[in-house]
Design a protein around this motif. Structure first.
Motif, short mmCIF file in Angstrom:
data_model
loop_
_atom_site.label_atom_id
_atom_site.label_comp_id
_atom_site.label_asym_id
_atom_site.label_seq_id
_atom_site.Cartn_x
_atom_site.Cartn_y
_atom_site.Cartn_z
N SER A 178 -2.40 -7.81 -15.05
CA SER A 178 -3.08 -6.76 -14.31
C SER A 178 -3.66 -5.72 -15.26
O SER A 178 -3.14 -5.50 -16.35
N TRP A 179 -4.75 -5.11 -14.83
CA TRP A 179 -5.34 -3.96 -15.48
C TRP A 179 -5.10 -2.76 -14.59
O TRP A 179 -5.03 -2.91 -13.36
N TYR A 180 -4.97 -1.61 -15.16
CA TYR A 180 -4.83 -0.42 -14.33
C TYR A 180 -5.56 0.76 -14.98
O TYR A 180 -5.70 0.84 -16.18
N ILE A 181 -6.04 1.63 -14.11
CA ILE A 181 -6.71 2.86 -14.52
C ILE A 181 -6.07 3.98 -13.75
O ILE A 181 -5.84 3.86 -12.53
N GLY A 182 -5.73 5.07 -14.40
CA GLY A 182 -5.08 6.17 -13.72
C GLY A 182 -5.36 7.49 -14.39
O GLY A 182 -6.03 7.57 -15.43
N ALA A 183 -4.84 8.52 -13.79
CA ALA A 183 -5.00 9.88 -14.33
C ALA A 183 -3.71 10.65 -14.09
O ALA A 183 -3.04 10.47 -13.08
N ASN A 184 -3.40 11.51 -15.03
CA ASN A 184 -2.26 12.42 -14.90
C ASN A 184 -2.85 13.83 -14.91
O ASN A 184 -3.50 14.22 -15.88
N ILE A 185 -2.62 14.53 -13.82
CA ILE A 185 -3.17 15.89 -13.69
C ILE A 185 -2.01 16.86 -13.56
O ILE A 185 -1.14 16.69 -12.72
N SER A 186 -2.00 17.86 -14.42
CA SER A 186 -0.96 18.88 -14.35
C SER A 186 -1.61 20.25 -14.35
O SER A 186 -2.60 20.48 -15.03
N PHE A 187 -1.05 21.15 -13.58
CA PHE A 187 -1.60 22.52 -13.50
C PHE A 187 -0.59 23.46 -14.08
O PHE A 187 0.54 23.39 -13.86
#
Length: 161
Positions: free
Chosen positions: A152-161
């Motif tokens: 599998s391939w995966y694309i993601g994002a981690n967003i922190s405030f």
């Protein structure tokens, strides 16, 4: 149980070594082994490069409604490299184990092998994007488990405030 961690350095390299062991005796069962688990690992960090490896092995006991004794081992290795706003990671895992009903003959091994790689990129402060790949194969009693195997391939994002 007992565990130990040792941290040292060799020139510019920080080295961490850890190990542990635990054991338990079970009385009045039809077990062929008691519980005993051990593990050891090492990591070395030089600047932006980290290399780590670990190994664990042991016999465990499950005393729930379907009592079993399990014999297992696992080896895992990984590398991480940071270059500016990017972090590159590669990992490999191989493991095997048997799960037997109390007193039964040794079952065929269950196995898992996995290889993974990913790249993290800091898009802006508090936002990191990730693209990764994983290939794994799992076997239960010697037969490939299709629902736990594949690539599998995966694309993601981690967003922190």
């Amino acid at each position: 149980g007992v565990g130990v961690t040792y941290v040292t350095s060799a020139g510019d390299t920080s080295i961490t070594i850890g190990a542990g062991y635990s054991g338990a005796d079970y009385i009045g069962t039809s077990l062929t082994k008691d519980e005993a688990v051990g593990h050891a690992g090492i990591s070395a960090k030089t600047g932006d490069l980290t290399v780590a490896a670990a190994y664990g092995t042991g016999d465990t006991v499950d005393i729930t409604t379907d009592p079993s004794q399990n014999d297992m081992e696992a080896t895992e290795m990984g590398i991480s490299y940071v270059s500016g706003d990017m972090t590159f990671k590669v990992g490999y895992l191989t493991s095997s184990g048997t799960d037997n009903t109390y007193g039964a003959a040794v079952a065929t091994k269950d196995e898992k092998q996995a290889t993974s790689a990913s790249v993290d990129y800091v898009i802006t402060s508090g936002v990191t994007g990730t693209i990764g790949y994983k290939d794994q194969e799992s076997k239960n009693e010697g037969s490939v488990t299709n629902t736990a195997s594949g690539s599998s391939w995966y694309i993601g994002a981690n967003i922190s405030f």
